[in-house]
Design an enzyme around this catalytic site. Sequence first.
Site, short mmCIF file in Angstrom:
data_model
loop_
_atom_site.label_atom_id
_atom_site.label_comp_id
_atom_site.label_asym_id
_atom_site.label_seq_id
_atom_site.Cartn_x
_atom_site.Cartn_y
_atom_site.Cartn_z
N HIS A 1 -4.44 -0.47 -5.52
CA HIS A 1 -3.44 -1.52 -5.75
C HIS A 1 -3.61 -2.64 -4.73
O HIS A 1 -3.56 -3.83 -5.06
CB HIS A 1 -2.03 -0.95 -5.64
CG HIS A 1 -1.62 -0.09 -6.79
ND1 HIS A 1 -1.68 -0.53 -8.10
CD2 HIS A 1 -1.10 1.17 -6.84
CE1 HIS A 1 -1.23 0.44 -8.90
NE2 HIS A 1 -0.89 1.47 -8.16
N HIS B 1 -5.64 5.83 -4.05
CA HIS B 1 -4.89 5.26 -5.18
C HIS B 1 -4.14 4.00 -4.73
O HIS B 1 -4.26 2.94 -5.35
CB HIS B 1 -3.92 6.30 -5.72
CG HIS B 1 -3.14 5.84 -6.92
ND1 HIS B 1 -3.53 6.13 -8.21
CD2 HIS B 1 -2.01 5.10 -7.03
CE1 HIS B 1 -2.66 5.60 -9.05
NE2 HIS B 1 -1.73 4.98 -8.36
N GLU B 2 -3.38 4.11 -3.66
CA GLU B 2 -2.58 2.97 -3.19
C GLU B 2 -3.46 1.83 -2.71
O GLU B 2 -3.12 0.65 -2.89
CB GLU B 2 -1.62 3.41 -2.09
CG GLU B 2 -0.60 4.47 -2.51
CD GLU B 2 0.28 4.05 -3.67
OE1 GLU B 2 0.42 2.82 -3.91
OE2 GLU B 2 0.81 4.93 -4.37
#
Length: 760
Positions: free
Chosen positions: A547, A543-544
Site C-alpha cells: 500500500h 502487505h502494508e
Amino acid sequence: MLARSVRTLVVSPKTVFRFRGCLFEKHVSTASADDRAIVSLFDSPHAAFKYPSTISTGLFGHSQLSHPNAFISLAEATLVRAQLLTDRILRARSSRDELLKVVKNLDRLSDMLCSVIDLAELIRNAHPDRNWATAGHHVYEQLCEFMNVLNTHVGLYEVLKLVLADASIVKTLSPEAYQTALIFWRDFEKSAINLPPEERQKFVSLSSDILVLGREFLENANAPRPPASIKPEHMVGIKDKGLGVRLQLQAQFTRRDLLVYPGSLQAQMIMRSAPDEEPRRRMYIAANSSTDQQIXTLERLLKTRAELARLVGRSSFAHMTLDDKMAKTPENVMNFLGALIGQTRPFARRALKTLSARKQAHHGLSSLPTIQAWDRDFYCPPEPPAPPIPLPPLTLGTIFMGLSRLFKYLYGITLRPTEAQTGEVWHSDVHKLEVIDEDKGLIGWIYADLFARHGKSSGAAHYTVRCSRRTDLDDDLGDGGLTGHEELIQQNLEFEKVKRHKIPNQDGVYQLPLVVLLCEFTRPSVLKGATVLEWHDVMTLFHEMGHAMLAMVGRTEYQNVSGTRCATDFVELPSILMEHFLSSPVVLSLFDLDGTHSLRQVGNTHEDPCHSIDTFSQIILASLDQIYHSPAVLDNSTFSTTDELENLTVSKGVIPHVPSTSFQTQFGHLFGYGATYYSYLFDRAIASRVWKKVFEKDPLKREVGEKYKLEVLRWGGGRDPWKMVSKLLDASELEKGDAEAMREVGRWRIEDEVGLPGRH
C-alpha cells in the site's frame, strides 16, 4: 547496485547454501550505510540512529501543530478557506476562465479537507495523549460534517455538470483530470443530488439510518455468543494435555455440564482436540448462533440500503455500489465468482477427501464419512504460515532492510532513515523513513509506529495522511479573502505548503505523499534483544508496504486519483502482490545483512489441505454478499438472510449446512465492504497471475519492476485498471473489462498461500 551472479542448482537435499545464495541465484549484498542504519533504527533498544537536533516543530513538521488546541484552530482555519474555495467554484459559471479551473479547484477543496480529516483519523487512533486524541475526534467529526454538506451541494454539482457538458472544456482536460471530474460527478449522483428536495431529505435520513444500523450490526457481530453445554463424558480422550486435562478434571469433580463460551481458549481447544464429535458440534452451533434481534438488525440494514438505491434509480445497492468499480455490475461479479467456484471446487473437494480419510481412520469406519463444519479444525488444525525455506530469525530491522533492497532492485527506490525533529512524532517509538528515488530524489515519507503500547489501536494499518498532487497551479490568490479571518487563512496556507517539493526532471511542484504504518510488535529491549517477527508478521509488513509503495509511486497531479485512491476492487493488488515476493528464496536472500547466515536448500514443501477449503468458503461469503445486496431484498416479501445462507450453502457449498445456525450476523465485512467483498478474491486472482507471468522467473529484474511501476503503480487511480492489467500481462482481451474479462479472471486459479482474510 547489488552484485549478482548465477550458479548451478544443486539438487541434493543435504547441500548447505549461504544465505546470500538461495537456490538458483545469489545476490551478494555488501551492507551499505543505509542498510546498517535501518537495521539499527528498528533493532536497537535505544533506537541508535539519532542525530543531534535543536530544531523544534509540530506534528509531521507543521510548526503550528505543537498542541491539541492548535489542531482545533487548524480545523477552523480549514473551514474558512474551504468555504472561500466553495464560493469561488459556485461563481465559476460567470467566467469561462474559472470554468476551466473547476476540476482543479474541486480537487483542491477535497485535498484541503482530506489532509486534515486523514490526519485527525490517525491522531485519534494512534496518539497516546488523551487530549490530542480528543481533539482528533472533534476535528474529524467537524470536518466530516462539512464534507457531507458538500457531497450534497446542488450548486457545486450544477457547476460540474456545466463543465462536463461543454465539449470545448472537456477537450482541455487531461485523462487524469477527466477521471477526477468523473469521480466527483459519480459521487454527487450517488448522493441523490438531482432529486427533488423532499427526496433528497429522505436520502439524508436513510443514509443516517444506515450508519446507525451499521454500528449496531458491528456491535452485534462482536457480541459474545451464549455458552455451549458440554457433558463430562464428551471430554474423555481429549488430546490437549494442558487445558484439556483441567477441563476433564473440572467435569469429573463437579459432575455437571461444562458451560464453554465460543471464542474462548477452552472452545478453541475443544474444536481442535476433542475426539468425540458431539462437543465440537455443540460448540459450532453455539458459536454460529444469533438472536432474533441480531438477525432483524442485519435485515433492516440490508433493506434500508436497498431503499436508498431505489431512491436514486438503481435496482439494488450492489448496482449502485459497483458502478465505478472494475466489476461494473453485480452480474459481472457473479460471472467472476461462478468461474472461480468452478476452478476452486475440485481442489476443495480433494482436500475434503483427505480429511474424510482421516476421519474414517479415526473412527475405524469401512467407508469415507461426510466432513461436517465442526470437523475442520480437528482433522486439519489451523497452522501458522511458514516461509518457503528454513530461515534464521528475522528481526524487524532486517525485514525493513530487505524491503529497501527489494525496492532498489525493482524500482530504483530505497528507504533511508532520517531523524524526526522534536515534536514531529507523537511517540518516541515512531521512526521516520525517507523514500528516495535514484533519479528523482526524495519522493515521500513513511512514519513507522510499529511497537505495542497502551491505548494504541490494535492490528496493522496503513494511513495515507497526505496524498500527492501538483500544487504550483493552485492560484491561491483567486480564492479571495475574508475580513477578520486573515490569520486563520494564513494558518491554513502555511499548513498546506509543508511537504511541497520540486521533482527533478518533472514539471511543476508537488505535494509529496506521507504515509504512516501502524503495527503492534514487541519493542526491542536490552534483555531480549531485537524484535524477532513471526512469519505472518513478515507477511503483514510486506502487505502494508505494498500500500505504502503505491502511495509513493502513484504521484499524480490530482489527489483524488493519487496512490491508493483507486477502485476498491483494485487497491489490494499491489499489497497482495508484495506478499508473493516472500515465496521467492532469491528475495529472501535480501534479508541477510552481510551474507553470514546459512540455510538448507530443502524448503517448506508442506501443503495445507485446508487452504483450498478456506478459499472456497471466502467465495461462498462473497456470493452471499451479492445476494444480500441484490434486488431480492425488496422484491421478495419473505426475504430471509438465514434462508439465503442455507440455500447458497446447499446449492454451492462443499460442506453441509448446519441447521439452527446463522453465521451472517457475525459477517462484519457486510457493513464496511457491502457488495464489494469479492474484491479481495478478485485482487488475489490478479496478483497470482501477475506473479506467475511477470515476476516469478526473475523477481529482482529491474526491467520487470519498471514495467510494473510504469504500467500500474504510477497511475494510482488515474487510469482504467483494466487497461493497466491488460498492458502488464500483455492480454489485450482484458482491456474492455466486460463480463468475459471477469470470467477470465475467475478462471485464474488463486495460486497462493498469502491471502489471509481480514488483512486489508
